[in-house]
Structure formats: C-alpha cells, structure tokens
Design a protein around this motif. Structure first.
Motif, PDB file in Angstrom:
ATOM      1  N   ARG A  61       4.477   3.027   2.808  1.00 44.17           N
ATOM      2  CA  ARG A  61       4.914   2.446   1.525  1.00 44.17           C
ATOM      3  C   ARG A  61       4.524   0.978   1.397  1.00 44.17           C
ATOM      4  O   ARG A  61       4.467   0.446   0.291  1.00 44.17           O
ATOM      5  CB  ARG A  61       6.423   2.566   1.389  1.00 44.17           C
ATOM      6  CG  ARG A  61       6.846   3.946   1.007  1.00 44.17           C
ATOM      7  CD  ARG A  61       8.331   4.071   0.991  1.00 44.17           C
ATOM      8  NE  ARG A  61       8.949   3.473  -0.176  1.00 44.17           N
ATOM      9  CZ  ARG A  61      10.216   3.689  -0.510  1.00 44.17           C
ATOM     10  NH1 ARG A  61      10.965   4.472   0.214  1.00 44.17           N
ATOM     11  NH2 ARG A  61      10.726   3.125  -1.582  1.00 44.17           N
ATOM     12  N   LYS A  62       4.281   0.329   2.538  1.00 42.23           N
ATOM     13  CA  LYS A  62       3.931  -1.096   2.479  1.00 42.23           C
ATOM     14  C   LYS A  62       2.504  -1.309   1.993  1.00 42.23           C
ATOM     15  O   LYS A  62       2.081  -2.432   1.768  1.00 42.23           O
ATOM     16  CB  LYS A  62       4.114  -1.735   3.864  1.00 42.23           C
ATOM     17  CG  LYS A  62       5.580  -1.738   4.311  1.00 42.23           C
ATOM     18  CD  LYS A  62       5.823  -2.658   5.473  1.00 42.23           C
ATOM     19  CE  LYS A  62       5.474  -2.099   6.829  1.00 42.23           C
ATOM     20  NZ  LYS A  62       6.088  -0.855   7.239  1.00 42.23           N
ATOM     21  N   SER A  63       1.759  -0.216   1.847  1.00 44.86           N
ATOM     22  CA  SER A  63       0.398  -0.402   1.335  1.00 44.86           C
ATOM     23  C   SER A  63       0.144   0.438   0.084  1.00 44.86           C
ATOM     24  O   SER A  63      -0.979   0.861  -0.175  1.00 44.86           O
ATOM     25  CB  SER A  63      -0.656  -0.134   2.414  1.00 44.86           C
ATOM     26  OG  SER A  63      -0.619   1.190   2.809  1.00 44.86           O
ATOM     27  N   VAL A  64       1.215   0.674  -0.689  1.00 47.82           N
ATOM     28  CA  VAL A  64       1.054   1.390  -1.961  1.00 47.82           C
ATOM     29  C   VAL A  64       1.852   0.677  -3.056  1.00 47.82           C
ATOM     30  O   VAL A  64       3.037   0.403  -2.879  1.00 47.82           O
ATOM     31  CB  VAL A  64       1.576   2.837  -1.874  1.00 47.82           C
ATOM     32  CG1 VAL A  64       1.071   3.641  -3.049  1.00 47.82           C
ATOM     33  CG2 VAL A  64       1.175   3.503  -0.588  1.00 47.82           C
ATOM     34  N   ALA A  65       1.213   0.410  -4.186  1.00 48.88           N
ATOM     35  CA  ALA A  65       1.906  -0.179  -5.352  1.00 48.88           C
ATOM     36  C   ALA A  65       1.947   0.875  -6.459  1.00 48.88           C
ATOM     37  O   ALA A  65       0.920   1.474  -6.784  1.00 48.88           O
ATOM     38  CB  ALA A  65       1.155  -1.417  -5.831  1.00 48.88           C
ATOM     39  N   PHE A  66       3.150   1.116  -7.005  1.00 52.54           N
ATOM     40  CA  PHE A  66       3.328   2.104  -8.086  1.00 52.54           C
ATOM     41  C   PHE A  66       3.943   1.400  -9.278  1.00 52.54           C
ATOM     42  O   PHE A  66       4.997   0.768  -9.134  1.00 52.54           O
ATOM     43  CB  PHE A  66       4.338   3.188  -7.689  1.00 52.54           C
ATOM     44  CG  PHE A  66       4.027   3.892  -6.416  1.00 52.54           C
ATOM     45  CD1 PHE A  66       3.184   4.976  -6.425  1.00 52.54           C
ATOM     46  CD2 PHE A  66       4.594   3.488  -5.230  1.00 52.54           C
ATOM     47  CE1 PHE A  66       2.915   5.648  -5.248  1.00 52.54           C
ATOM     48  CE2 PHE A  66       4.324   4.153  -4.051  1.00 52.54           C
ATOM     49  CZ  PHE A  66       3.474   5.236  -4.064  1.00 52.54           C
ATOM     50  N   MET A  67       3.365   1.568 -10.432  1.00 52.22           N
ATOM     51  CA  MET A  67       3.917   0.911 -11.608  1.00 52.22           C
ATOM     52  C   MET A  67       3.950   1.834 -12.816  1.00 52.22           C
ATOM     53  O   MET A  67       2.900   2.351 -13.216  1.00 52.22           O
ATOM     54  CB  MET A  67       3.081  -0.331 -11.947  1.00 52.22           C
ATOM     55  CG  MET A  67       3.261  -1.455 -10.940  1.00 52.22           C
ATOM     56  SD  MET A  67       1.760  -2.397 -10.722  1.00 52.22           S
ATOM     57  CE  MET A  67       0.799  -1.249  -9.781  1.00 52.22           C
ATOM     58  N   GLY A  68       5.125   2.046 -13.368  1.00 59.65           N
ATOM     59  CA  GLY A  68       5.248   2.801 -14.609  1.00 59.65           C
ATOM     60  C   GLY A  68       4.924   1.848 -15.756  1.00 59.65           C
ATOM     61  O   GLY A  68       5.714   0.970 -16.072  1.00 59.65           O
ATOM     62  N   TYR A  69       3.756   1.991 -16.367  1.00 59.91           N
ATOM     63  CA  TYR A  69       3.344   1.069 -17.437  1.00 59.91           C
ATOM     64  C   TYR A  69       3.973   1.442 -18.781  1.00 59.91           C
ATOM     65  O   TYR A  69       4.096   0.608 -19.653  1.00 59.91           O
ATOM     66  CB  TYR A  69       1.815   1.069 -17.574  1.00 59.91           C
ATOM     67  CG  TYR A  69       1.098   0.006 -16.748  1.00 59.91           C
ATOM     68  CD1 TYR A  69       1.701  -0.612 -15.665  1.00 59.91           C
ATOM     69  CD2 TYR A  69      -0.195  -0.376 -17.073  1.00 59.91           C
ATOM     70  CE1 TYR A  69       1.028  -1.578 -14.927  1.00 59.91           C
ATOM     71  CE2 TYR A  69      -0.882  -1.343 -16.339  1.00 59.91           C
ATOM     72  CZ  TYR A  69      -0.259  -1.934 -15.269  1.00 59.91           C
ATOM     73  OH  TYR A  69      -0.927  -2.888 -14.546  1.00 59.91           O
TER      74      TYR A  69
END
Ligand SMILES: Cc1cc2nc3c(=O)[nH]c(=O)nc-3n(C[C@H](O)[C@H](O)[C@H](O)COP(=O)(O)OP(=O)(O)OC[C@H]3O[C@@H](n4cnc5c(N)ncnc54)[C@H](O)[C@@H]3O)c2cc1C
Length: 316
Positions: free
Chosen positions: A298-306
């Motif tokens: 998880r420390k190398s994944v960015a998730f963003m609900g735009y």
C-alpha cells in the motif's frame, strides 16, 4: 484593487483571477481553456498531477461576495448556499509563467454540473477564480499526488477521462528512462490527443469506451496488467495481510496517497508504483484488486476517486 492584495504573498495556495483567452476543442470530449491574468505568473509550475480548484461565478452577482483573503475557504463554507460560488477540482495541464498563461482540459459531460455547464457556454473574456499553488511560497508543491519512490522498476498509471490530463502531466514529467504501463479509458479514441508525449519505455493502452458505462473496460484491463506487473507475492503471504478497510464512497472520499512526514515518497525504492484515479467505484474495485488480490504494498499505490457516478462534487 487587486484581489490578491488581500492575501499574503507567501501563502502556499493563492486565489487568482483568471480570464479565458483561448478555447480549443482538442478532441470530441475535451475542451482546452487557456487563461491569463495579472497574478497568473505567480502560479507554481509543478507539472505532474497538479490539482487546483476552480470557482465559478454566480449568475446574478458574479464574484461579488467571494472572500479573497487567506482564510477564504472557511469564510466561503459559511456563506449561505445561494451565495456560495460552486467550486470544482481540476488538473493544471500546463503553466507558462513567462507569458502568464495556463491551460485546463475539461472533459465535457453534458449540461449537468456547474463545471460541465460552464465549459459548454464559456467565451473568450469570461473570468474564473482559481485556487492554485503559489510560486513565491517556501513550499510550492501542494496539490501534487504523484510521489513515486526515487528508484522504481515499473510505474502503472490508470484512469478515465477525468484523470487523462493528470496522467498526461505525469508522463511528461517522468524521466526518459521510466518503464511501465499507462492505461486510459476515454469516451472516444481521438481523446488521446490530450496526451502529447511519454517516455518510450512506458506502454500506452487506450480503451475507447463509447457509450458503455465508465469502468467497463478499465477494470478488467488494469486487473490483468496489475497481476502481471505486481511483484510475486505468494497467496499464503497475501492471506496474512490485514483486511483492507472498506471505503463507503457514498459518504467518504476515496483518497489514499502514501506520503512521509515531509510530504515525499514513503519508500526509497519499489518494484512497482501505481497511481490510479477516476470514477470512485471503479477505482475502489482496482484498489481491492491491487492490494488484497495482488498483495501490492500500500505504500507504493495512490488511489484517488476523482468523481462519483450520480453524485455532484458538492455532496462531498
Ligand atoms: C484531483 C482532481 C483532478 C481532476 N482533474 C480533472 C481534469 O483535469 N479534467 C476533467 O475533465 N475532470 C477533472 N476532474 C473531475 C471533475 O472534478 C469532476 O468531473 C467534477 O465532478 C465535474 O464537476 P461538474 O460541476 O461538471 O459536475 P458535478 O456537479 O460535480 O456532478 C454533476 C453530475 O455529473 C456527474 N459527473 C461528474 N463528472 C463526470 C464525468 N466526467 N463524466 C460523467 N459524469 C460526470 C456526477 O456523477 C453528477 O451526477 C478532477 C477531479 C479531481 C478530484
């Protein structure tokens, strides 16, 4: 009196008046707006996925009554709803400080919200107020969510049409030696015109969706690619990982961007860094696949609900 004169010149973010100077239909779905203004030269040029806020004029009173001081956000939130200017989040596609210009690419999606309606009706000379990173501040990189480790073997970028401007900005900012895959689901094949360049080692997968629901093509394709790119983790090890907490996207923002205490990457190196943004339920599905299905750190994944299907950004 200049609106900026009510704000400290060293604030990390500033409100800037921006006037439309050019409108270009870049592709069937995207309209590119070029803005200028006396304070535009002060916008920090961070590239990557620099997000900013656009404030829209009220029909009767324009920007009268919009607080333009350093504590504008608190004051704006307290305004009665009819007097509160609509605010939406967008990506700065390009800043040209030398000529005091910047561009935003807006994906048209009908006359349904303040931003999409404005984009359909806007004319040269129309004004918006934008909240942007301040080039004169000591910290200028606020609003950038790309925090890849210094050393990374592969990058995975994925998103829909709302994320393509950010993906384009990231691909243009990456070192030439970068390797990985960028996957974009867009309404029309020609919409890829928003992207101008990318490192040779980053493969581009374009998924023209047509009239199908958003995420229809993105989810299976990214799942397939992630399973291939993810470092090998045995299933027994994945089973021992803590259960991924659910995010109720009807109530909460889906936003998980790992950063250290200085706002930089958490890891110094990683086999894979993934950045995923777009419609929240599609991104939520991909988050589960990457973290719980493939065991990606998880420390190398960015998730963003735009954005959220069926919900305006106001219902945040
Ligand atoms: C960090 C960030 C960066 C972004 N950058 C960009 C960008 O550069 N370009 C861009 O085009 N968008 C971008 N977006 C997405 C944009 O903010 C949303 O699409 C926003 O909701 C549009 O506002 P609106 O006023 O048009 O619609 P809203 O009032 O927010 O919503 C009205 C209705 O439209 C629906 N809706 C919203 N967006 C879409 C869409 N794209 N397609 C179909 N239906 C939609 C909602 O579900 C709702 O039912 C970004 C979002 C974030 C968080």
């Amino acid at each position: 009196m200049s609106r900026l004169s009510q704000q400290s010149p060293d604030s990390i973010f500033i409100l800037v008046a921006a006037v439309v100077t050019r409108i270009e239909q870049v592709s069937p779905s995207y309209r590119r707006f070029t803005f200028t203004g006396p304070e535009v030269q002060h916008i920090a040029d961070n590239r990557h996925d620099q997000r900013i806020k656009l404030l829209f004029p009220l029909p009767e009173t324009g920007f009268d009554g919009l607080p333009m001081h350093d504590d504008w956000y608190q004051a704006w939130r307290l305004l009665p709803t009819p007097e509160r200017h609509a605010m939406r989040t967008y990506t700065i596609r390009e800043v040209r400080q030398d000529v005091a210009e910047f561009d935003i690419d807006i994906a048209l999606h009908g006359r349904v919200g303040p931003a999409s309606t404005w984009a359909l009706d806007a004319r040269i000379g129309d004004e918006l107020i934008v909240n942007v990173p301040n080039a004169r501040a000591a910290v200028t990189a606020g609003g950038v969510d790309w925090h890849a480790p210094e050393s990374v073997d592969q990058v995975l970028l994925a998103g829909d049409e709302t994320a393509l401007p950010a993906i384009a900005g990231i691909l243009e900012s990456l070192p030439d030696t970068s390797r990985g895959i960028a996957v974009v689901e867009i309404p029309h094949p020609d919409d890829i015109a928003v992207l101008s360049t990318k490192p040779d080692g980053v493969e581009l997968v374009v998924l023209p969706r047509g009239d199908q629901p958003v995420g229809t093509l993105l989810i299976p394709e990214v799942e397939r690619i992630a399973s291939r790119l993810a470092p090998t983790v045995d299933t027994a090890a994945i089973a021992t990982l803590p259960t991924l907490e659910d995010v109720d996207i009807d109530r909460e923002l889906l936003w998980e961007v790992p950063v250290d205490e200085h706002g930089g990457p958490v890891l110094a190196s990683a086999p894979l860094y993934a950045w995923l943004a777009g419609e929240a339920s599609a991104i939520k599905t991909l988050r589960r696949h990457l973290v719980s299905g493939c065991g990606v750190d998880r420390k190398s994944v960015a998730f963003m609900g735009y954005w959220r299907y069926g919900k305006s950004e106001d219902n945040g």
